[in-house]
Enzyme design. Structure first.
Site, PDB file in Angstrom:
ATOM      1  N   ARG A   1       4.932  -3.860   4.733  1.00 39.07           N
ATOM      2  CA  ARG A   1       4.098  -4.993   4.304  1.00 39.07           C
ATOM      3  C   ARG A   1       4.981  -5.905   3.464  1.00 39.07           C
ATOM      4  O   ARG A   1       5.659  -5.446   2.541  1.00 39.07           O
ATOM      5  CB  ARG A   1       2.886  -4.541   3.493  1.00 39.07           C
TER       6      ARG A   1
ATOM      7  N   LYS B   1      16.290  -5.437  -8.296  1.00 40.27           N
ATOM      8  CA  LYS B   1      17.669  -5.641  -8.785  1.00 40.27           C
ATOM      9  C   LYS B   1      18.412  -6.636  -7.904  1.00 40.27           C
ATOM     10  O   LYS B   1      19.612  -6.796  -8.017  1.00 40.27           O
ATOM     11  CB  LYS B   1      18.415  -4.313  -8.801  1.00 40.27           C
TER      12      LYS B   1
ATOM     13  N   HIS C   1      -1.523  -9.011  11.006  1.00 39.63           N
ATOM     14  CA  HIS C   1      -1.885  -7.701  10.438  1.00 39.63           C
ATOM     15  C   HIS C   1      -2.469  -6.904  11.621  1.00 39.63           C
ATOM     16  O   HIS C   1      -3.667  -6.674  11.704  1.00 39.63           O
ATOM     17  CB  HIS C   1      -2.914  -7.903   9.325  1.00 39.63           C
TER      18      HIS C   1
ATOM     19  N   ARG D   1      -6.091   0.206   1.265  1.00 39.21           N
ATOM     20  CA  ARG D   1      -6.486   0.735   2.563  1.00 39.21           C
ATOM     21  C   ARG D   1      -5.316   0.997   3.499  1.00 39.21           C
ATOM     22  O   ARG D   1      -5.171   2.082   4.059  1.00 39.21           O
ATOM     23  CB  ARG D   1      -7.466  -0.223   3.274  1.00 39.21           C
ATOM     24  N   THR D   2      -4.487  -0.025   3.692  1.00 35.73           N
ATOM     25  CA  THR D   2      -3.441   0.076   4.727  1.00 35.73           C
ATOM     26  C   THR D   2      -2.394   1.119   4.349  1.00 35.73           C
ATOM     27  O   THR D   2      -2.041   1.981   5.163  1.00 35.73           O
ATOM     28  CB  THR D   2      -2.778  -1.303   4.929  1.00 35.73           C
TER      29      THR D   2
HETATM   30  N1   CP Z   1      -7.437  -4.758   4.715  1.00 31.23           N
HETATM   31  C1   CP Z   1      -6.318  -4.524   3.998  1.00 31.23           C
HETATM   32  O1   CP Z   1      -5.196  -4.829   4.449  1.00 31.23           O
HETATM   33  O2   CP Z   1      -6.523  -3.919   2.797  1.00 31.23           O
HETATM   34  P1   CP Z   1      -5.379  -3.505   1.791  1.00 31.23           P
HETATM   35  O3   CP Z   1      -4.737  -4.766   1.284  1.00 31.23           O
HETATM   36  O4   CP Z   1      -6.045  -2.708   0.707  1.00 31.23           O
HETATM   37  O5   CP Z   1      -4.363  -2.701   2.550  1.00 31.23           O
END
Ligand code: CP
Length: 314
Positions: free
Chosen positions: A112, A90, A140, A62-63
Site C-alpha cells: 500500500r 531515513k 484498490h 481491514r486490508t
Molecule cells: N477498505 C480499506 O482499504 O480499509 P483499510 O484502509 O482499513 O485497509
C-alpha cells in the site's frame, strides 16, 4: 477450438488488467476458500513454505489485517513493514527497499503506497509477485474483488444491475477499481457527489455521472458510499461536513428511492454521520461487515493464485 482458461497474472496491479473471466475465476477461488475461516481449525497447508511481506506506507486496518490473516490461514509465513518503523524514514527509496527485501527472498509483496503506480515500480525491482493493496487515488483491486464477491452473494450476477457510487470519486481508489470491475461484469455504474469530487473524463471508465444524488439512487440495486478522506485535507473541497452529510450522506430517506431489495455498501472506515447515517450503516440493508469477511477469502485467493500454492486444501 476453445482454449482452456488459465489465470496468467504474475502480479495484481489493478482491475484494469483483469478480464471478466479473471475476475470470476478469482471470485470462484475465494468462494472455495471462504469456509476455511469458519472451521474450528482455520488453517490449510496450501502456502506452506511461502513468505508474504505486507508493506504498508499508509494506514490500514481491514486490508493489512486481512492479508495477514489470509496468508496465515494458508500457512504462509507473514511479515509486516509499516512506514513509520521502516528505513524509508531515513531516506531509503522504494527501489532500494525492494532490492533489500529481495535479498531475503520473499514470494509475495503486498504494497500500500500513496503514489499511483508504486506497485508497478516495485515489481520492476523484485522477483516476487506484487499485489497492490491501494496505490494513491488509482486502484484498490482486492477491495473491488471483495465488493464484487459480496454483491454476487446477494444478487448472483452483476449483469444489468444498477450500482450507485456516492461521494469522493476523484480521490477514491475504490471508485476507480469498482467502476472498472463492475462495468466489466455488465453492471451500470452511476456516480454522484459534489462537483469537486467528480473527476473530468470519469465517463471514459464507463461510469454515468448524475447531477442529482437521487438520480443515482433511484431504482438502484446497490448503493455504495465512499469515505471523505479527511487525512488528505479534502474538507476544503466541500462547504462543510454538515452540508455534505445533508446533501450526500446515505440516509434511510434517500434509500426510499432505491429498489426494495437494494444493499448498502461502504469500503470502510466509515465516517458515521458524514457519508452514511449510523442507522443505515447498522441497518438491515447494510452488508459492510460481509464485505470485511469476504476480504479474507478474496485475499486468500489472490495469494494462492500469485504464489502458485500447490498444497491443496485439507
Ligand atoms: N477498505 C480499506 O482499504 O480499509 P483499510 O484502509 O482499513 O485497509
Amino acid at each position: 477450438m476453445q482454449t482452456e482458461y488459465a489465470f496468467r497474472h504474475r502480479h495484481i496491479f489493478g482491475m484494469e488488467q483483469l478480464s471478466s473471466e479473471d475476475i470470476l475465476h478469482i471470485i470462484a477461488t475465494a468462494r472455495s476458500f471462504k469456509e476455511i475461516s469458519s472451521r474450528p481449525i482455520k488453517k490449510v497447508p496450501t502456502l506452506r513454505g511461502k513468505t508474504v511481506v505486507n508493506i504498508f506506507f499508509e494506514p490500514s486496518t481491514r486490508t493489512r489485517l486481512s492479508f495477514e490473516i489470509a496468508a496465515k490461514r494458508m500457512s504462509a509465513d507473514t511479515f509486516n513493514i509499516a512506514a513509520a518503523t521502516s528505513s524509508t524514514t531515513k531516506g531509503e527509496t522504494l527501489a532500494d527497499t525492494a532490492k533489500n527485501l529481495m535479498a531475503m527472498n520473499p514470494d509475495v509483496l503486498v504494497l500500500r503506497h500513496s503514489s499511483a503506480g508504486a506497485p508497478q515500480l516495485l515489481a520492476k525491482h523484485v522477483g516476487a509477485a506484487v499485489i497492490n493493496a491501494g496505490d494513491g487515488a488509482h486502484e484498490h483491486p482486492s477491495q473491488s474483488l471483495l465488493d464484487i464477491m459480496t454483491i454476487m452473494e446477494h444478487k448472483s450476477d452483476l449483469a444489468g444491475l444498477k450500482i450507485a457510487i456516492i461521494g469522493d470519486i476523484t480521490h477514491s481508489r475504490v471508485a476507480g477499481s469498482n467502476i472498472r470491475g463492475f462495468t466489466k461484469l455488465g453492471a451500470k455504474v452511476f456516480v454522484a457527489g459534489p462537483k469537486t469530487f467528480i473527476p473530468q473524463g470519469i465517463e471514459k471508465l464507463g461510469a454515468l455521472v448524475c447531477r442529482e444524488v437521487n438520480e443515482a439512487v433511484a431504482e438502484a440495486d446497490v448503493v455504495m458510499a465512499l469515505r471523505i478522506q479527511r487525512e488528505r485535507d479534502h474538507d476544503s473541497l466541500i462547504p462543510s461536513l454538515r452540508e455534505y452529510s445533508r446533501c450526500y450522506g446515505v440516509s434511510a430517506a434517500m434509500l426510499r428511492n432505491a429498489r426494495p431489495d437494494a444493499i448498502v455498501m461502504h469500503p470502510g472506515p466509515v465516517n458515521r454521520g458524514v457519508e452514511m447515517n449510523p442507522d443505515v450503516a447498522d441497518g438491515p440493508r447494510s452488508v459492510i461487515l460481509e464485505q470485511v469477511t469476504n476480504g479474507v477469502a478474496v485475499r486468500m485467493a489472490l495469494l494462492y493464485l500469485v504464489a502458485g500454492g500447490q498444497g491443496g486444501q485439507e
